[in-house]
Write a protein that holds these residues in place. Structure first.
Motif, short mmCIF file in Angstrom:
data_model
loop_
_atom_site.label_atom_id
_atom_site.label_comp_id
_atom_site.label_asym_id
_atom_site.label_seq_id
_atom_site.Cartn_x
_atom_site.Cartn_y
_atom_site.Cartn_z
N THR A 150 0.84 -1.20 0.00
CA THR A 150 0.00 0.00 0.00
C THR A 150 0.88 1.25 0.00
OG1 THR A 150 -0.06 0.19 2.40
CG2 THR A 150 -1.73 -1.24 1.37
N GLU A 151 0.30 2.32 -0.43
CA GLU A 151 1.07 3.58 -0.47
C GLU A 151 1.52 3.97 0.94
OE1 GLU A 151 0.39 8.14 -1.94
OE2 GLU A 151 -0.90 6.58 -2.78
N ALA A 152 0.58 3.83 1.89
CA ALA A 152 0.92 4.20 3.27
C ALA A 152 2.01 3.29 3.82
CB ALA A 152 -0.33 4.11 4.15
N GLY A 153 1.87 2.00 3.58
CA GLY A 153 2.85 1.05 4.10
C GLY A 153 4.24 1.31 3.52
N ALA A 154 4.29 1.57 2.22
CA ALA A 154 5.59 1.84 1.59
C ALA A 154 6.20 3.11 2.18
CB ALA A 154 5.42 1.97 0.08
N ALA A 155 5.37 4.09 2.42
CA ALA A 155 5.88 5.34 3.00
C ALA A 155 6.39 5.10 4.42
CB ALA A 155 4.79 6.40 2.98
N GLN A 156 5.65 4.30 5.18
CA GLN A 156 6.07 4.00 6.56
C GLN A 156 7.42 3.26 6.56
OE1 GLN A 156 2.69 1.77 7.89
NE2 GLN A 156 1.41 3.59 8.14
N LEU A 157 7.54 2.32 5.64
CA LEU A 157 8.80 1.58 5.55
C LEU A 157 9.95 2.52 5.22
CD1 LEU A 157 9.61 -1.40 5.78
CD2 LEU A 157 9.24 -1.60 3.32
N GLY A 158 9.70 3.44 4.31
CA GLY A 158 10.72 4.42 3.94
C GLY A 158 11.14 5.28 5.13
N LEU A 159 10.15 5.72 5.90
CA LEU A 159 10.47 6.55 7.07
C LEU A 159 11.26 5.76 8.11
CD1 LEU A 159 7.05 8.42 7.45
CD2 LEU A 159 9.26 9.47 6.89
N LEU A 160 10.90 4.48 8.25
CA LEU A 160 11.63 3.64 9.20
C LEU A 160 13.09 3.51 8.78
CD1 LEU A 160 11.38 1.66 11.67
CD2 LEU A 160 11.07 -0.16 9.97
N ILE A 161 13.30 3.25 7.52
CA ILE A 161 14.67 3.08 7.02
C ILE A 161 15.44 4.40 7.10
CG2 ILE A 161 15.98 2.60 4.89
CD1 ILE A 161 13.84 0.39 4.37
N ASP A 162 14.74 5.49 6.95
CA ASP A 162 15.40 6.79 7.05
C ASP A 162 15.96 7.06 8.44
OD1 ASP A 162 15.19 7.44 4.45
OD2 ASP A 162 13.47 8.79 4.66
N ARG A 163 15.49 6.33 9.43
CA ARG A 163 16.00 6.52 10.80
C ARG A 163 17.03 5.46 11.18
NH1 ARG A 163 13.18 8.86 14.81
NH2 ARG A 163 13.30 6.97 16.09
N ALA A 164 17.32 4.55 10.24
CA ALA A 164 18.18 3.41 10.59
C ALA A 164 19.65 3.73 10.36
CB ALA A 164 17.79 2.19 9.77
N ASP A 165 20.50 3.10 11.17
CA ASP A 165 21.93 3.11 10.90
C ASP A 165 22.30 1.96 9.97
OD1 ASP A 165 22.67 5.21 12.83
OD2 ASP A 165 22.01 3.75 14.33
N ILE A 166 21.61 0.84 10.16
CA ILE A 166 21.95 -0.40 9.44
C ILE A 166 20.66 -1.04 8.95
CG2 ILE A 166 22.87 -2.75 9.72
CD1 ILE A 166 24.62 -1.56 12.06
N VAL A 167 20.67 -1.51 7.72
CA VAL A 167 19.59 -2.37 7.23
C VAL A 167 20.22 -3.72 6.89
CG1 VAL A 167 17.87 -2.79 5.43
CG2 VAL A 167 18.25 -0.46 6.30
N LEU A 168 19.64 -4.76 7.48
CA LEU A 168 20.04 -6.14 7.14
C LEU A 168 18.93 -6.70 6.27
CD1 LEU A 168 21.24 -8.01 10.37
CD2 LEU A 168 22.61 -7.32 8.43
N ALA A 169 19.28 -7.17 5.07
CA ALA A 169 18.24 -7.62 4.14
C ALA A 169 18.67 -8.90 3.44
CB ALA A 169 17.96 -6.54 3.10
N ASN A 170 17.75 -9.82 3.33
CA ASN A 170 17.96 -10.98 2.47
C ASN A 170 17.26 -10.72 1.15
OD1 ASN A 170 17.91 -13.04 5.26
ND2 ASN A 170 19.45 -13.28 3.67
N THR A 171 17.94 -10.98 0.05
CA THR A 171 17.28 -10.84 -1.24
C THR A 171 16.07 -11.75 -1.27
OG1 THR A 171 18.82 -12.49 -2.09
CG2 THR A 171 19.34 -10.20 -2.53
N GLY A 172 14.95 -11.19 -1.70
CA GLY A 172 13.73 -11.97 -1.80
C GLY A 172 12.91 -12.04 -0.53
N ALA A 173 13.42 -11.51 0.58
CA ALA A 173 12.67 -11.58 1.84
C ALA A 173 11.56 -10.53 1.86
CB ALA A 173 13.62 -11.39 3.01
N PHE A 174 10.69 -10.62 2.87
CA PHE A 174 9.56 -9.71 2.98
C PHE A 174 9.99 -8.25 2.91
CE2 PHE A 174 7.08 -7.00 5.90
CZ PHE A 174 5.90 -6.94 5.16
N ALA A 175 9.32 -7.50 2.05
CA ALA A 175 9.43 -6.03 1.95
C ALA A 175 10.76 -5.53 1.39
CB ALA A 175 9.16 -5.36 3.30
N VAL A 176 11.65 -6.43 1.01
CA VAL A 176 12.95 -5.96 0.54
C VAL A 176 12.80 -5.21 -0.79
CG1 VAL A 176 15.21 -6.72 -0.33
CG2 VAL A 176 14.29 -7.66 1.79
#
Lengths: 392, 402
Positions: free
Chosen positions: A79-105
């Motif tokens: 959703t537009e809201a969810g994508a925006a929330q995810l972006g704001l969360l990442i904007d406050r992060a020092d580190i993002v740990l991500a697996n290719t293909g995992a949820f929301a990556v």
């Protein structure tokens, strides 16, 4: 200092099985690790075993262990809201740990996040690396271990090659992911500049195989190798000097290393092994024969011994024997109890279960477990923190 | 620039667990000074293949710690170190006069890591352990095997690597904590506790439900997945286990099972409706696995893997060391395995498997050969302590820098 070593470090955890252990390491060390998951719940919450054998939103003990000390954030990135929330969360992060293909990556638009925030550390963990003929291959733990070289070493001549119990291959890639994140963050602390970091699971597994590459590269120098591959052969170590031996009601890992003389003295005290004193066997060129015959003698001797008593006496003689313990015996281990090692793992706000303590103890910044709960547990608080109000 | 450039690590570790921790940190750019002496032998002998594997990217300093002059140099080095690390049985560094309580007086920022087998306290703290010991005591040997066998276990020293990786994590975390507080600290890493931690979910199951996990071969302990195992393939060059060929296949979903059926040519036995679910396949796992094995045994392992993966079925060749070195296209592509350019003075050509971490801005792509005992005495003692070449030579001649 009373809090964890990573207090104040903000991490977004977009991992699956392949790196979730890395996020756990950071979280248990005090980092604020937020794990986004779909509103219906992380698929990893379906993994057994379960508390009281009852699956449910918080019943997975697998999840309680690997997703310990997290804050959970239910979000629909479609959703537009969810994508925006995810972006704001990442904007406050020092580190993002991500697996290719995992949820929301994919929806997290991590390329944009890196461009927007050059100080961000992005650790991307994939099965085989971003390119190459196997880059799209599916590799759960068994397949990853097979291709990575771990499975071929394990098992016996009369069994198939075996995977190690549990999730041991992905715990290696998880540990490397944590190292990558902290090393990258160390650069940020010194230079202010973040970066993308890639960690291929395949290479992580291959990097942790003890003798396997040595056997191939240094075959001539090892002296024990007549092929570039050491076959799977039960518990017999590549040195031929460590092996699990059947005892009276149990088994013991027996080795005369590093004190071969001490082992011989012990056997002689028991009236065994006199033939091993043959001066010919003491010559360096006959060391291998001595070792083989010594192991044969030990095998015969150990068969009628009580495994726990044998283990303890060996250790009193500084010989590194190990009693092969069942899981219930591990849980009842007196040394761990005396060290106060076990911890209480929260399952949800009401329930907790005993589980492993810290893999390391810090004198100044103690390791500790944080909370665990359902997917929605911390969502409101996180939305507040990222400045999200209804509609924006 | 590499991520840990400028970080000074004084390394008293030996064998595998500790050296693997400092190898990772050296690969990341730390100045790792490996302390050794000519009195060490066997797996610790520089030039032995085992030593060559775990001690690249480190500088070599010789200190005969039985000599008071060497202990004095050691104390001065500890005062300059960011990290001091050992994996001796508890108490050795204290006996040398560089225990943590002494050290922090002079160097309050030092991170002091003890990677002993059993930790610094407790009734087993003086026990001697190698990875096979830890595997046995931690339940890993018992649980890794087939039903009815407690004598198989993991075929390599897994826990040494895991303890090393945890040591590296601990050091990096302690460096971050020091940045915030200005204070170093002591880290007590028990290799046994690292090992027990790896069976975490099984222990939670035991404490919650009273169920002690049992060895299950290649089956998953709690989750329904079938077929899930290793299957024999054509192409064995002898009946020796090292020459057999196998493929691992893991159907984690019913859709993947359907994909496997298609790849296998939809054999009659696989059409049984009771096999449509994972539970149904698990109930008849022996039949299912026999059917899959009958199919794989006529094919090369690589062909099985490629056909399965092409249909979305997780599968992989059970790769041996030769496969990894000579045939693995992913490892070849990334130059994961390589000859080290500078030949070793006595061992000749040596090799490295690279750090499996790819930094975009601070690449870690330097692999320098393992050094001989004391080979870097002059450089290290000049860099860390400002000692002159003459002072170092005198120490070498007097025998305490050997």
């Amino acid at each position: 200092m009373t809090s964890g070593a990573l207090q104040g470090v903000r991490v977004v955890d977009l991992t699956d099985e392949r790196a979730i252990y890395g996020a756990k390491l950071l979280a248990d060390l005090g980092a604020d690790v937020v794990r986004p998951e779909p509103p219906e719940g992380d698929p990893l919450r379906a993994r057994g075993p379960y508390m009281d054998d009852a699956p449910g939103e918080t019943g997975s003990l697998w999840h309680a262990f690997f997703a310990s000390s997290r804050r959970f954030f239910a979000v629909d990135p479609g959703t537009e809201a969810g994508a925006a929330q995810l972006g704001l969360l990442i904007d406050r992060a020092d580190i993002v740990l991500a697996n290719t293909g995992a949820f929301a990556v994919e929806e997290a638009q991590l390329d944009d996040a890196c461009a927007r925030r050059p100080e961000l550390v992005l650790v991307e963990v994939s099965s085989f690396g971003p390119d190459g003929p196997w880059s799209d291959y599916l590799a759960p733990d068994l397949v990853a271990g097979a291709l990575g070289g771990a499975v071929a070493t394990t098992g016996d001549a009369d069994t198939p090659p075996l995977k190690a119990f549990g999730e041991l291959n992905f715990m290696v890639s998880g540990a490397y992911a944590a190292i990558a994140a902290l090393a990258g963050f160390n650069c940020v602390r010194r230079t202010g500049v973040g970066q993308r970091i890639h960690v291929p699971v395949h290479e992580c597994i291959a990097s942790a195989l003890e003798h396997v590459f040595m056997w191939h590269w240094y075959q001539d120098q090892i002296g024990l190798a007549n092929k570039p591959v050491l076959e799977r052969r039960g518990s017999l170590h590549w040195t031929n000097a460590y092996q699990v031996m059947g005892a009276d009601a149990g088994a013991v890992m027996v080795t005369p290393i590093p004190d071969l003389d001490g082992q011989l003295v012990w056997l002689l005290e028991r009236g065994l092994g006199e033939e091993l004193l043959d001066p010919r066997l003491q010559l360096p060129e006959h060391r291998r024969e001595l070792l083989d015959r010594l192991m044969d003698t030990l095998r015969e001797w150990v068969a009628s011994e009580d495994p726990e008593a044998l283990f303890l006496e060996a250790q009193s003689r500084h010989l590194p024997y190990g009693h092969v313990k069942r899981l219930d015996e591990v849980a009842d281990n007196a040394h761990l109890a005396a060290r106060g090692w076990w911890e209480s793992y929260p399952v949800d706000d009401e329930r907790a279960v005993r589980g492993p303590g810290a893999p390391y103890r810090f004198s100044g910044t103690p390791w500790s477990l944080g909370s665990h709960g359902d997917a929605d547990r911390d969502t409101d608080a996180i939305l507040d923190e990222i400045g999200w109000e209804d509609g924006r | 620039m590499r991520p840990l450039d400028g970080t000074r690590i004084l390394d008293f570790t030996h064998v595998l667990a500790g050296p693997f921790a400092t190898r990772v940190l050296g690969d990341l750019g730390a100045d790792v000074v490996k302390v050794n002496s000519t009195s060490r032998t066997n797996t610790n002998a520089p030039g032995s293949p085992y030593y060559l594997m775990w001690n690249r990217n480190k500088r070599a300093l010789a200190l005969d710690m039985s000599r008071e002059e060497a202990r004095g140099v050691c104390r001065r080095l500890c005062a300059k170190a960011d990290v001091v690390i050992d994996n001796f049985t508890v108490g050795v560094l204290d006996r040398w006069g560089v225990g943590y309580d002494t050290l922090r007086e002079e160097n309050p920022g030092v991170i002091y890591v003890q990677m002993s087998g059993m930790g610094s306290a407790g009734p087993w703290s003086n026990f001697v352990t190698y990875a096979p010991t830890i595997h046995a005591l931690a339940g890993l040997t018992y649980l890794t095997g087939v039903p009815g066998r407690d004598d198989i276990g993991i075929g390599f020293s897994y826990n040494d690597h895991q303890a090393g990786l945890h040591g590296a994590v601990a050091i990096l975390a302690a460096l971050e904590a020091r940045r915030a507080t200005g204070q170093g600290q002591r880290v007590d890493l028990s290799q046994f506790e690292v090992g027990v931690n790896t069976v975490g979910p099984a222990l939670l199951d035991y404490f919650a439900n009273g169920r002690a996990a049992e060895p299950g071969g290649n089956r998953l302990p709690w989750d329904e997945a079938a077929p899930h195992g290793c299957f024999p393939c054509a192409g064995a060059t002898s009946d020796h286990p090292a020459d057999e060929r196998w493929v691992a296949i893991a159907c984690m979903t019913d859709a993947q099972w359907e994909g496997l059926r298609t790849v296998m040519g939809d054999p009659e036995w696989s059409r049984d409706p009771s096999l449509a679910t994972a539970a149904g396949r698990l109930a008849r796992a022996g039949d299912v696995e026999a059917g899959v094995a009958a199919w794989t045994s006529g094919l090369e392992s690589t062909e099985v893997m490629e056909r399965c993966q092409g249909a979305g079925v997780p599968a992989g060749v059970v790769q041996t060391g030769v496969d990894l070195v000579e045939r693995d296209p992913q490892l070849a592509r990334s130059r994961f395995l390589r000859e080290i350019e500078d030949p070793h003075p006595t061992a000749g050509v040596t090799y490295a498997d690279r750090l499996p971490i790819y930094f975009e801005r601070t690449p870690c792509d330097r692999y320098e050969r393992t050094r001989e005992i004391g080979e870097d005495n002059a450089e290290v003692l000049s860099d860390w302590l400002g000692m002159s070449a003459t002072e170092v030579r005198d120490g070498e001649d007097a025998g305490y820098l050997t």
